[in-house]
Design an enzyme around this catalytic site. Sequence first.
Site, mmCIF file in Angstrom:
data_model
loop_
_atom_site.group_PDB
_atom_site.id
_atom_site.type_symbol
_atom_site.label_atom_id
_atom_site.label_comp_id
_atom_site.label_asym_id
_atom_site.label_seq_id
_atom_site.Cartn_x
_atom_site.Cartn_y
_atom_site.Cartn_z
ATOM 1 N N TYR A 4 0.958 -1.111 0.095
ATOM 2 C CA TYR A 4 0.072 0.077 0.123
ATOM 3 C C TYR A 4 0.943 1.320 0.022
ATOM 4 O O TYR A 4 1.766 1.555 0.960
ATOM 5 C CB TYR A 4 -0.971 -0.227 1.250
ATOM 6 C CG TYR A 4 -2.148 -0.883 1.100
ATOM 7 C CD1 TYR A 4 -3.482 -0.673 0.373
ATOM 8 C CD2 TYR A 4 -1.878 -2.125 1.506
ATOM 9 C CE1 TYR A 4 -4.448 -1.538 0.491
ATOM 10 C CE2 TYR A 4 -2.838 -3.167 1.455
ATOM 11 C CZ TYR A 4 -4.208 -2.791 0.949
ATOM 12 O OH TYR A 4 -5.224 -3.512 0.974
ATOM 13 N N HIS B 174 -17.720 -0.783 3.888
ATOM 14 C CA HIS B 174 -16.400 -1.273 4.573
ATOM 15 C C HIS B 174 -16.317 -1.928 5.861
ATOM 16 O O HIS B 174 -17.081 -1.653 6.790
ATOM 17 C CB HIS B 174 -15.799 0.363 4.990
ATOM 18 C CG HIS B 174 -14.423 0.327 5.740
ATOM 19 N ND1 HIS B 174 -13.155 0.080 4.753
ATOM 20 C CD2 HIS B 174 -13.806 0.391 6.895
ATOM 21 C CE1 HIS B 174 -12.124 0.293 5.679
ATOM 22 N NE2 HIS B 174 -12.531 0.206 6.893
#
Length: 628
Positions: free
Chosen positions: A239, A421
């Site tokens: 990431y 989420h």
Amino acid sequence: MRLFNKNLRLQDVTLMYLTVLATLVVILVASYQVDPAASPSRGGSTPTSTSTPVQLPYHMPLDPRGHLHLSWNISYPLQELYLEVRCSEMKHGLVLGMSDRGELTNADLVVLWDDGHQSFFGDAWSDSQGHVSLDSQQDYQLMDTRQTPEGFSLLFKRPFSTCDPRDYIIEEGTVHLIYGVLDQPIRSLQQLNLSQIETGVQRALLLRPDTPPPSLPQDVQTLEVRTPDVTIPTQETTYWCHIFQLPPNMPKNHIVMYESVVTPGNEAIVHHMEVFECSPEMSTVPQYSGSCDSKMKPASLNYCRHVLAAWAMGAKSFYYPTDAGLPLGGPASSRFLRLEVHYHNPLLISGRKDNSGVRLYHTPSLRRYDAGIMELGLVYTPVMAIPPREQNFHLTGFCTSKCTQTALPPGGINIFASQLHTHLAGRGVRTVLVRGGREVKVVQEDKHFSTHYQIIRMLRKMVTVLPGDVLLTKCTYNTEDRSQPTVGGFGIMEEMCVNYVHYYPRTQLELCKSNIDPGYLQKYFSFINRFQGGDACSCGQTSVTDQFSTLSWDSFSGEVLNSLYSTAPISMACNQSSAKLFPGDWERQELPVVTSQLQRPRYPCEGGKLPSQSSEPTVVQPDRGEEV
């Protein structure tokens, strides 16, 4: 017997000739046309190539090498999905399938294989050991096969639901696709075991809104938020965080559309990207570009959490409604954005450069409404927890009628998109609109949710939320692989249950979330500790996380906790954009009452007797008309 009577007139003969000629023309034309909605080919037949190509607007790579590509389209009136798999290096066949979480076991499959002499196409399934069998009900219809200089393509279709218990139901939400390539001929499909071939998993939203995109304004401008020639690390998952600064003194604009910008050659490695706005209260943000997990990452980047854009592999451009736009720039917005790129590099490719990102389309001609983003679900707090070793544990967050009555305008708001989420234990998310105690509309649902595939999803139809309405967000978790309870929080091993809904007109309501009343949770700890022969909890002296961890977890303690969450009063976070609560009493609120739940719509196959289906595979003869 004579064909013509000698008394027939010339005009009669002419009329008969023209009739026969017209009939032949109709037959010839029909033989070269294949209706995309036609009934499936039966076993043993070879399909005729489609004379008019099926439009396939959605595309994504399947494997990290980019050798397999998937394209598809949707017919909502026919409840059918059209798929094309292209293979640049076809050997002896391929497998495409769908399963609950991307498992090779208990999967719904379509298989192309050869026995060394002939090629076959068939609907199949895998058992709990990965062994493949031909399905007795052949629901995948082969439409076309083609060999070109670019590779081999396979076009087929299937209903969303087939009423076959071995088939996967294609619904809105994440679909875990499994794929594989056959390197050797197989004498029969029963010889195939998915664990013995090269396979992979890819995630996609196969069902998309079918509304055409709106046109962009003439004065639209673009702003590219991209990584600065990053060398993709030689590891499977990275990431990457990069801070981007808006032009100085940028006036308020409206974002009206955004799209991905992926470096050519990296389409199979750039997995997903998000753009976050930093807190407007931050006057400066460090110019960081590096791993999001690095200890060198400034802590202040954690305050760059307001989502502006989100893209994942296979997603197309995101358009705002014609009368709304998302504010960018101006005194109320931050000057700093954080780009986060997820690189998926399982082949450990080294030295690959990347400057992918997101292109924002914005206009200084402000639209009628500001679009806003509101958080629904659960507050990030350890009082909401999942016991260990649970297969399906549910937590529900509430946006109550009192909050919507207090904060929404008289005409309500219109939700046009949402982003679900959770963290690693999340398996499903569902947000539903409740009016007058009755469920009236599902805002968004994903029964196969994955934290590794988070994307802003356009709704097929906007959902209007009125003052006094209730929004319930229910999350499903699996903790079978965990020996300790999982509490709510920001850490990846902690959990969340959130739906970021995109709506207009923008209001001051930014959070509409809940959690169990802490006092009732302490009563639970006292009861369970006494039941298990221990002392009552020392409330106030031990953290909630520690209290959960010290319990002896069994089916009883888990069932009591589940019952508590389903009945106990809640604390509401009915928050303004300033992070302050709206005026009112928000503690110890009663749970909203739901007296009627929505029923699932019926699929066409549920309407009566199913058509007879062949249990035989289709013999395949690729069309080589375009081969050079």
